[in-house]
Design a protein around this motif. Structure first.
Motif, PDB file in Angstrom:
ATOM      1  N   UNK A 263       0.835  -1.203   0.000  1.00  0.00           N
ATOM      2  CA  UNK A 263       0.000   0.000   0.000  1.00  0.00           C
ATOM      3  C   UNK A 263       0.876   1.264   0.000  1.00  0.00           C
ATOM      4  N   UNK A 264       0.623   2.147  -0.965  1.00  0.00           N
ATOM      5  CA  UNK A 264       1.374   3.399  -1.065  1.00  0.00           C
ATOM      6  C   UNK A 264       2.695   3.297  -1.801  1.00  0.00           C
ATOM      7  N   UNK A 265       3.029   2.123  -2.355  1.00  0.00           N
ATOM      8  CA  UNK A 265       4.310   1.950  -3.057  1.00  0.00           C
ATOM      9  C   UNK A 265       4.076   1.294  -4.410  1.00  0.00           C
ATOM     10  N   UNK A 266       4.325   2.052  -5.488  1.00  0.00           N
ATOM     11  CA  UNK A 266       4.338   1.481  -6.832  1.00  0.00           C
ATOM     12  C   UNK A 266       5.794   1.195  -7.174  1.00  0.00           C
ATOM     13  N   UNK A 267       6.064   0.003  -7.654  1.00  0.00           N
ATOM     14  CA  UNK A 267       7.428  -0.397  -7.970  1.00  0.00           C
ATOM     15  C   UNK A 267       7.614  -0.412  -9.474  1.00  0.00           C
ATOM     16  N   UNK A 268       8.641   0.290  -9.941  1.00  0.00           N
ATOM     17  CA  UNK A 268       9.007   0.302 -11.351  1.00  0.00           C
ATOM     18  C   UNK A 268      10.358  -0.379 -11.472  1.00  0.00           C
ATOM     19  N   UNK A 269      10.419  -1.430 -12.273  1.00  0.00           N
ATOM     20  CA  UNK A 269      11.669  -2.168 -12.444  1.00  0.00           C
ATOM     21  C   UNK A 269      12.021  -2.274 -13.911  1.00  0.00           C
ATOM     22  N   UNK A 270      13.270  -1.976 -14.220  1.00  0.00           N
ATOM     23  CA  UNK A 270      13.790  -2.168 -15.559  1.00  0.00           C
ATOM     24  C   UNK A 270      14.098  -3.652 -15.721  1.00  0.00           C
ATOM     25  N   UNK A 271      13.583  -4.236 -16.788  1.00  0.00           N
ATOM     26  CA  UNK A 271      13.763  -5.668 -17.012  1.00  0.00           C
ATOM     27  C   UNK A 271      14.563  -5.843 -18.287  1.00  0.00           C
ATOM     28  N   UNK A 272      15.699  -6.453 -18.157  1.00  0.00           N
ATOM     29  CA  UNK A 272      16.535  -6.679 -19.332  1.00  0.00           C
ATOM     30  C   UNK A 272      16.918  -8.135 -19.442  1.00  0.00           C
ATOM     31  N   UNK A 273      17.796  -8.405 -20.397  1.00  0.00           N
ATOM     32  CA  UNK A 273      18.247  -9.776 -20.605  1.00  0.00           C
ATOM     33  C   UNK A 273      19.157 -10.236 -19.468  1.00  0.00           C
TER      34      UNK A 273
ATOM     35  N   UNK B 158       3.855  -7.392  -1.312  1.00  0.00           N
ATOM     36  CA  UNK B 158       2.464  -7.820  -1.192  1.00  0.00           C
ATOM     37  C   UNK B 158       1.818  -8.038  -2.553  1.00  0.00           C
ATOM     38  N   UNK B 159       2.399  -7.438  -3.603  1.00  0.00           N
ATOM     39  CA  UNK B 159       1.888  -7.578  -4.970  1.00  0.00           C
ATOM     40  C   UNK B 159       0.377  -7.384  -5.036  1.00  0.00           C
ATOM     41  N   UNK B 160      -0.041  -6.177  -4.734  1.00  0.00           N
ATOM     42  CA  UNK B 160      -1.457  -5.827  -4.714  1.00  0.00           C
ATOM     43  C   UNK B 160      -2.011  -5.720  -6.138  1.00  0.00           C
TER      44      UNK B 160
ATOM     45  N   UNK C 150      -3.620   4.784 -17.688  1.00  0.00           N
ATOM     46  CA  UNK C 150      -3.516   5.040 -16.245  1.00  0.00           C
ATOM     47  C   UNK C 150      -3.398   3.690 -15.554  1.00  0.00           C
ATOM     48  N   UNK C 151      -2.358   3.566 -14.730  1.00  0.00           N
ATOM     49  CA  UNK C 151      -2.132   2.371 -13.931  1.00  0.00           C
ATOM     50  C   UNK C 151      -2.332   2.791 -12.492  1.00  0.00           C
ATOM     51  N   UNK C 152      -3.247   2.119 -11.796  1.00  0.00           N
ATOM     52  CA  UNK C 152      -3.630   2.578 -10.462  1.00  0.00           C
ATOM     53  C   UNK C 152      -3.693   1.430  -9.469  1.00  0.00           C
ATOM     54  N   UNK C 153      -3.289   1.758  -8.237  1.00  0.00           N
ATOM     55  CA  UNK C 153      -3.435   0.845  -7.095  1.00  0.00           C
ATOM     56  C   UNK C 153      -3.785   1.707  -5.902  1.00  0.00           C
ATOM     57  N   UNK C 154      -4.982   1.529  -5.384  1.00  0.00           N
ATOM     58  CA  UNK C 154      -5.436   2.368  -4.262  1.00  0.00           C
ATOM     59  C   UNK C 154      -5.498   3.830  -4.688  1.00  0.00           C
ATOM     60  N   UNK C 155      -4.861   4.711  -3.909  1.00  0.00           N
ATOM     61  CA  UNK C 155      -4.865   6.146  -4.204  1.00  0.00           C
ATOM     62  C   UNK C 155      -3.724   6.557  -5.144  1.00  0.00           C
TER      63      UNK C 155
END
Length: 92
Positions: free
Chosen positions: A46-56, A70-72, A84-89
């Motif tokens: 809750x309150x944390x969006x995770x952005x990860x660069x995915x490479x080879x 928690x992978x909400x 728009x990508x949203x999770x909670x607020x």
């Protein structure tokens, strides 16, 4: 070196995200394709969006997020000029 704001230096070689396309949408993750490679977006907690660069090649885990993910669920909404990508607020 790019300056975002006076006194703040961004990483050398930084380039803004100019375009993307949706590669995959699941209930808990969105993968975007960009010119720099794939980008995964998830709601870590809750309150944390995770952005990860995915490479080879796998990147090191610096342990910045030490709590168990928690992978909400995510909500994805297509807009006339984007997505728009949203999770909670929180939304991107």
């Amino acid at each position: 070196m790019i300056l975002h704001h006076e006194g703040i230096q961004l990483q050398k070689g930084y380039e803004p995200l100019e375009s993307f396309s949706i590669k995959e949408i699941t209930a808990r993750q969105v993968t975007l394709t960009t010119l720099a490679g794939d980008l995964e977006i998830s709601a870590y907690a809750p309150g944390i969006l995770r952005l990860r660069s995915v490479g080879e090649a796998p990147l090191p885990d610096y342990g910045i997020l030490s709590a168990h993910a928690e992978n909400l669920p995510l909500e994805v909404q297509t807009l006339p000029k984007g997505v728009r990508i949203q999770s909670g607020d929180l939304s991107l």
